[in-house]
Design a protein around this motif. Structure first.
Motif, PDB file in Angstrom:
ATOM      1  N   LEU A  27       0.816  -1.209   0.000  1.00 55.32           N
ATOM      2  CA  LEU A  27       0.000   0.000   0.000  1.00 55.32           C
ATOM      3  C   LEU A  27       0.852   1.263   0.000  1.00 55.32           C
ATOM      4  O   LEU A  27       0.502   2.252  -0.640  1.00 55.32           O
ATOM      5  N   ALA A  28       1.989   1.227   0.699  1.00 52.50           N
ATOM      6  CA  ALA A  28       2.859   2.408   0.817  1.00 52.50           C
ATOM      7  C   ALA A  28       3.503   2.770  -0.513  1.00 52.50           C
ATOM      8  O   ALA A  28       3.665   3.955  -0.823  1.00 52.50           O
ATOM      9  N   GLY A  29       3.874   1.772  -1.312  1.00 53.79           N
ATOM     10  CA  GLY A  29       4.501   2.059  -2.591  1.00 53.79           C
ATOM     11  C   GLY A  29       4.915   0.803  -3.319  1.00 53.79           C
ATOM     12  O   GLY A  29       5.492  -0.105  -2.719  1.00 53.79           O
ATOM     13  N   HIS A  30       4.567   0.745  -4.618  1.00 52.84           N
ATOM     14  CA  HIS A  30       4.914  -0.412  -5.432  1.00 52.84           C
ATOM     15  C   HIS A  30       5.055   0.008  -6.885  1.00 52.84           C
ATOM     16  O   HIS A  30       4.630   1.102  -7.271  1.00 52.84           O
ATOM     17  N   ALA A  31       5.656  -0.865  -7.668  1.00 52.83           N
ATOM     18  CA  ALA A  31       5.771  -0.612  -9.101  1.00 52.83           C
ATOM     19  C   ALA A  31       4.375  -0.638  -9.709  1.00 52.83           C
ATOM     20  O   ALA A  31       3.547  -1.471  -9.332  1.00 52.83           O
ATOM     21  N   PRO A  32       4.078   0.270 -10.638  1.00 55.21           N
ATOM     22  CA  PRO A  32       2.719   0.373 -11.183  1.00 55.21           C
ATOM     23  C   PRO A  32       2.177  -0.920 -11.797  1.00 55.21           C
ATOM     24  O   PRO A  32       0.996  -1.209 -11.661  1.00 55.21           O
TER      25      PRO A  32
END
Length: 107
Positions: A27-32
């Motif tokens: 949820l905080a950040g990932h590859a699109p």
């Protein structure tokens, strides 16, 4: 069995990128374009992982993804560990999105 490893900056743009981090990390950040299957769920969801193409496995720093890539390899998948994980992905300034409405980051 040795697992192949690739630097985050060298992962092809059209790669099947499997993110095995936990939900809060995702949820905080990932590859699109990444596909999220937490390591804790990979055994029951392995049928969702394509067997006909290379799978690039990523986690936060590379430890969990190395284990998952090795396991997938034993099952016959062509699996590659993303060395340094999402920390290296972020450092390489690869695209990231979050699911929180805030700036993405590696948790």
């Amino acid at each position: 069995m040795t697992v192949r490893e690739i630097d985050a900056s060298a992962v092809p743009d059209d790669a099947y990128l499997l993110d095995v981090r936990e939900q809060d990390e995702w949820l905080a950040g990932h590859a699109p374009e990444a596909v999220h299957i937490p390591m804790t769920q990979i055994q029951e969801r392995v049928s969702e992982v394509p067997a006909d193409r290379t799978v690039y496995v990523v986690c936060r720093v590379g430890g969990r993804s190395l284990q998952v890539a090795a396991w997938l390899g034993r099952l016959g998948h062509d699996a590659v560990n993303v060395g340094g994980g999402m920390q290296s992905w972020e450092a390489a300034r690869r695209p990231m999105i979050s699911e929180t409405g805030q700036e993405p980051f590696v948790a």
